[in-house]
Design a protein around this motif. Structure first.
Motif, PDB file in Angstrom:
ATOM      1  N   GLY A 161      68.205  58.099  40.128  1.00  0.00           N
ATOM      2  CA  GLY A 161      68.846  57.533  38.951  1.00  0.00           C
ATOM      3  C   GLY A 161      68.217  57.958  37.643  1.00  0.00           C
ATOM      4  O   GLY A 161      68.813  57.774  36.576  1.00  0.00           O
ATOM      5  N   GLY A 162      67.006  58.517  37.685  1.00  0.00           N
ATOM      6  CA  GLY A 162      66.374  59.036  36.485  1.00  0.00           C
ATOM      7  C   GLY A 162      65.823  57.984  35.543  1.00  0.00           C
ATOM      8  O   GLY A 162      65.516  58.283  34.389  1.00  0.00           O
ATOM      9  N   ASP A 163      65.683  56.751  36.012  1.00  0.00           N
ATOM     10  CA  ASP A 163      65.131  55.672  35.193  1.00  0.00           C
ATOM     11  C   ASP A 163      63.640  55.538  35.516  1.00  0.00           C
ATOM     12  O   ASP A 163      63.266  55.019  36.567  1.00  0.00           O
ATOM     13  N   ASP A 164      62.799  56.005  34.597  1.00  0.00           N
ATOM     14  CA  ASP A 164      61.361  55.980  34.848  1.00  0.00           C
ATOM     15  C   ASP A 164      60.844  54.556  35.017  1.00  0.00           C
ATOM     16  O   ASP A 164      59.941  54.299  35.825  1.00  0.00           O
ATOM     17  N   ASP A 165      61.399  53.617  34.249  1.00  0.00           N
ATOM     18  CA  ASP A 165      60.976  52.219  34.384  1.00  0.00           C
ATOM     19  C   ASP A 165      61.255  51.706  35.788  1.00  0.00           C
ATOM     20  O   ASP A 165      60.421  51.034  36.396  1.00  0.00           O
TER      21      ASP A 165
ATOM     22  N   PHE B   6      59.980  49.389  41.344  1.00  0.00           N
ATOM     23  CA  PHE B   6      60.322  49.181  42.748  1.00  0.00           C
ATOM     24  C   PHE B   6      59.334  49.870  43.672  1.00  0.00           C
ATOM     25  O   PHE B   6      58.883  50.988  43.410  1.00  0.00           O
ATOM     26  N   GLU B   7      59.014  49.190  44.784  1.00  0.00           N
ATOM     27  CA  GLU B   7      58.086  49.726  45.779  1.00  0.00           C
ATOM     28  C   GLU B   7      58.555  49.351  47.176  1.00  0.00           C
ATOM     29  O   GLU B   7      59.306  48.388  47.360  1.00  0.00           O
ATOM     30  N   LYS B   8      58.085  50.117  48.165  1.00  0.00           N
ATOM     31  CA  LYS B   8      58.318  49.743  49.553  1.00  0.00           C
ATOM     32  C   LYS B   8      57.340  48.657  49.959  1.00  0.00           C
ATOM     33  O   LYS B   8      56.329  48.422  49.296  1.00  0.00           O
ATOM     34  N   GLU B   9      57.655  47.996  51.069  1.00  0.00           N
ATOM     35  CA  GLU B   9      56.773  46.982  51.629  1.00  0.00           C
ATOM     36  C   GLU B   9      56.471  47.347  53.080  1.00  0.00           C
ATOM     37  O   GLU B   9      56.779  48.437  53.540  1.00  0.00           O
ATOM     38  N   LEU B  10      55.869  46.400  53.800  1.00  0.00           N
ATOM     39  CA  LEU B  10      55.454  46.657  55.179  1.00  0.00           C
ATOM     40  C   LEU B  10      56.617  47.123  56.044  1.00  0.00           C
ATOM     41  O   LEU B  10      56.475  48.060  56.845  1.00  0.00           O
ATOM     42  N   HIS B  11      57.779  46.484  55.898  1.00  0.00           N
ATOM     43  CA  HIS B  11      58.932  46.814  56.734  1.00  0.00           C
ATOM     44  C   HIS B  11      60.048  47.455  55.915  1.00  0.00           C
ATOM     45  O   HIS B  11      60.200  47.191  54.721  1.00  0.00           O
ATOM     46  N   GLN B  12      60.834  48.275  56.598  1.00  0.00           N
ATOM     47  CA  GLN B  12      61.887  49.026  55.927  1.00  0.00           C
ATOM     48  C   GLN B  12      63.075  48.157  55.527  1.00  0.00           C
ATOM     49  O   GLN B  12      63.959  48.600  54.806  1.00  0.00           O
ATOM     50  N   GLU B  13      63.071  46.908  55.955  1.00  0.00           N
ATOM     51  CA  GLU B  13      64.131  45.977  55.575  1.00  0.00           C
ATOM     52  C   GLU B  13      63.809  45.225  54.286  1.00  0.00           C
ATOM     53  O   GLU B  13      64.512  44.280  53.913  1.00  0.00           O
ATOM     54  N   GLN B  14      62.762  45.653  53.593  1.00  0.00           N
ATOM     55  CA  GLN B  14      62.311  44.972  52.385  1.00  0.00           C
ATOM     56  C   GLN B  14      62.253  45.913  51.191  1.00  0.00           C
ATOM     57  O   GLN B  14      62.067  47.123  51.349  1.00  0.00           O
ATOM     58  N   LEU B  15      62.384  45.309  50.015  1.00  0.00           N
ATOM     59  CA  LEU B  15      62.203  46.026  48.754  1.00  0.00           C
ATOM     60  C   LEU B  15      61.460  45.094  47.808  1.00  0.00           C
ATOM     61  O   LEU B  15      61.782  43.911  47.718  1.00  0.00           O
ATOM     62  N   GLU B  16      60.479  45.625  47.116  1.00  0.00           N
ATOM     63  CA  GLU B  16      59.693  44.810  46.186  1.00  0.00           C
ATOM     64  C   GLU B  16      59.869  45.317  44.761  1.00  0.00           C
ATOM     65  O   GLU B  16      60.000  46.520  44.530  1.00  0.00           O
ATOM     66  N   PHE B  17      59.903  44.393  43.816  1.00  0.00           N
ATOM     67  CA  PHE B  17      59.821  44.803  42.415  1.00  0.00           C
ATOM     68  C   PHE B  17      58.805  43.927  41.699  1.00  0.00           C
ATOM     69  O   PHE B  17      58.486  42.816  42.131  1.00  0.00           O
TER      70      PHE B  17
ATOM     71  N   LEU C 119      60.778  36.364  30.857  1.00  0.00           N
ATOM     72  CA  LEU C 119      60.430  36.649  32.248  1.00  0.00           C
ATOM     73  C   LEU C 119      61.638  36.427  33.147  1.00  0.00           C
ATOM     74  O   LEU C 119      61.938  37.257  34.024  1.00  0.00           O
ATOM     75  N   ARG C 120      62.339  35.319  32.965  1.00  0.00           N
ATOM     76  CA  ARG C 120      63.536  35.054  33.769  1.00  0.00           C
ATOM     77  C   ARG C 120      64.568  36.168  33.577  1.00  0.00           C
ATOM     78  O   ARG C 120      65.178  36.644  34.546  1.00  0.00           O
ATOM     79  N   GLU C 121      64.778  36.611  32.333  1.00  0.00           N
ATOM     80  CA  GLU C 121      65.751  37.679  32.071  1.00  0.00           C
ATOM     81  C   GLU C 121      65.350  38.964  32.774  1.00  0.00           C
ATOM     82  O   GLU C 121      66.216  39.696  33.290  1.00  0.00           O
ATOM     83  N   GLU C 122      64.062  39.243  32.817  1.00  0.00           N
ATOM     84  CA  GLU C 122      63.617  40.464  33.494  1.00  0.00           C
ATOM     85  C   GLU C 122      63.819  40.353  35.003  1.00  0.00           C
ATOM     86  O   GLU C 122      64.196  41.326  35.657  1.00  0.00           O
ATOM     87  N   ILE C 123      63.588  39.167  35.578  1.00  0.00           N
ATOM     88  CA  ILE C 123      63.842  38.962  37.002  1.00  0.00           C
ATOM     89  C   ILE C 123      65.318  39.188  37.302  1.00  0.00           C
ATOM     90  O   ILE C 123      65.673  39.870  38.272  1.00  0.00           O
ATOM     91  N   VAL C 124      66.196  38.632  36.468  1.00  0.00           N
ATOM     92  CA  VAL C 124      67.639  38.827  36.647  1.00  0.00           C
ATOM     93  C   VAL C 124      67.984  40.308  36.555  1.00  0.00           C
ATOM     94  O   VAL C 124      68.768  40.832  37.366  1.00  0.00           O
ATOM     95  N   ARG C 125      67.392  40.983  35.584  1.00  0.00           N
ATOM     96  CA  ARG C 125      67.673  42.415  35.404  1.00  0.00           C
ATOM     97  C   ARG C 125      67.304  43.210  36.651  1.00  0.00           C
ATOM     98  O   ARG C 125      68.125  43.991  37.162  1.00  0.00           O
ATOM     99  N   TRP C 126      66.097  43.009  37.170  1.00  0.00           N
ATOM    100  CA  TRP C 126      65.646  43.846  38.278  1.00  0.00           C
ATOM    101  C   TRP C 126      66.293  43.448  39.599  1.00  0.00           C
ATOM    102  O   TRP C 126      66.486  44.290  40.472  1.00  0.00           O
TER     103      TRP C 126
END
Length: 366
Positions: free
Chosen positions: A34-38, A43-54, A65-72
């Motif tokens: 997507g070319g979005d450096d931010d 976003f990162e991987k986690e222990l299992h492939q069924e997960q995504l972390e931000f 902070l709430r707005e950023e959580i909604v955004r991501w």
């Protein structure tokens, strides 16, 4: 004012079946394309492939902070769709799953060392980082907020189902998480050297691979100048995440003030706090909970009122008191993630539809 950052772990699920999908690599590839450096940093991987972390930025304003959580969450959902999946803020999968471990030397070591514990750790938490001025202040905070942390687990409870069954818990994630040998409540450290000495001793046993495996309910971050509070489930609603973050900052500031004023840390044992933690995971907002001052059973309303009273000065000084009181009152009146999941199921929906509905809540579609 202390800054706060939040890490949320999300499930990747099938829109059709609700089952977890092992597509984190594909989602992260979509993020990179997507070319979005931010986004690549967030976003990162986690222990299992069924997960995504931000992870959010460190912010002082809780509305921001709430707005950023909604955004991501929205961005996570958009990239997940490119991989044929949805994201769901669920702390455990309601449906049966055999997780697929991500590749990497560290994850392979964990699987070899801990066996089934590693295999079954498809759990999604919410970690809150609150800034501190020094390790000495951070450890003083860790020692003084110990008997209050489990209330954040009660507030965030969002994992009633496990492998297709109702677990009977509000936060079954926390019970699975506490299978790690370093997880859970801790004894007081006394000072920064006491903390670091204990961590060194734990690593010297060879049971743990690195400082990242110090899984105390709260710890000094080994990456940032923060206290990292690790007791919460990932919350279904971003408003609940913001409330947990607000109360976490209130606890850190209240504890730091008590230390500066020479107040001793509470002397409850880790064993007693494990019982309080279990009670919170079992009952959640339905209660009873253990009172953080007396360690005796009390209604959830009473325990959470004690938390608001304990942190009132810090919350008022940061401008968060009114929002925190309203947030707690709303949760007590309407229930949190665990109750919402059970209500969806009791409406006659199967667990697959519960997951689909929660995916829509996660990204603001419901």
């Amino acid at each position: 004012m202390r800054t706060v950052g939040v890490e949320e772990e999300l499930l990747l699920v099938s829109e059709r079946t609700g089952e977890p999908l092992a597509v984190s690599s594909a989602v992260l590839a979509a993020v990179a394309a997507g070319g979005d450096d931010d986004a690549e940093e967030v976003f990162e991987k986690e222990l299992h492939q069924e997960q995504l972390e931000f992870a959010t930025r460190p912010l002082a304003d809780m509305n921001a902070l709430r707005e950023e959580i909604v955004r991501w969450r929205g961005e996570a959902g958009r990239h997940a769709r490119q991989a044929g999946a949805r994201v769901a803020a669920l702390a455990t999968s309601p449906l049966p799953v055999e997780p697929s471990r991500n590749l990497g030397r560290r994850y392979r070591w964990m699987a070899e060392q801990f066996g089934l514990t590693t295999q079954e750790q498809l759990t999604c938490g919410c970690h809150v980082h609150v800034s501190v001025e020094s390790d000495e202040e951070g450890v003083a905070v860790l020692d003084r907020m110990r008997p209050w942390l489990y209330l954040l687990n009660a507030i965030s409870g969002n994992s009633p189902f496990w492998q297709g069954m109702d677990s009977g818990y509000s936060s079954y994630r926390s019970r699975v998480w506490n299978r790690w040998p370093s997880a859970g409540p801790y004894e007081p450290f006394g000072n920064a050297e006491g903390y670091h000495s204990r961590v060194r001793d734990m690593l010297a046993t060879g049971v743990l691979r690195d400082p990242g495996m110090i899984y105390f309910d709260a710890r000094l971050s080994h990456n940032y100048p923060t206290v990292e509070i690790r007791v919460a489930d990932v919350c279904l609603e971003p408003e609940t995440t913001a409330l947990v973050a607000t109360l976490a900052r209130g606890l850190v500031e209240t504890s730091a003030r008590a230390w500066r004023e020479g107040e001793p840390a509470p002397d409850f044992s880790a064993g007693l706090l494990r019982l309080a933690s279990w009670r919170a995971a079992r009952s959640g907002l339905q209660g009873p909970l253990l009172h953080p001052v007396t360690m005796r059973e009390t209604p959830a309303e009473t325990a959470l009122a004690a938390l608001l009273t304990h942190t009132e000065g810090a919350l008022r000084d940061s401008g968060d008191h009114e929002a925190a009181v309203k947030g707690v009152e709303t949760l007590l009146a309407h229930g949190g993630g665990a109750q919402r999941q059970r209500e969806l199921y009791e409406e006659g929906r199967d667990l697959a539809e519960v997951v689909r509905a929660c995916a829509r809540i996660t990204t603001g579609e419901l």
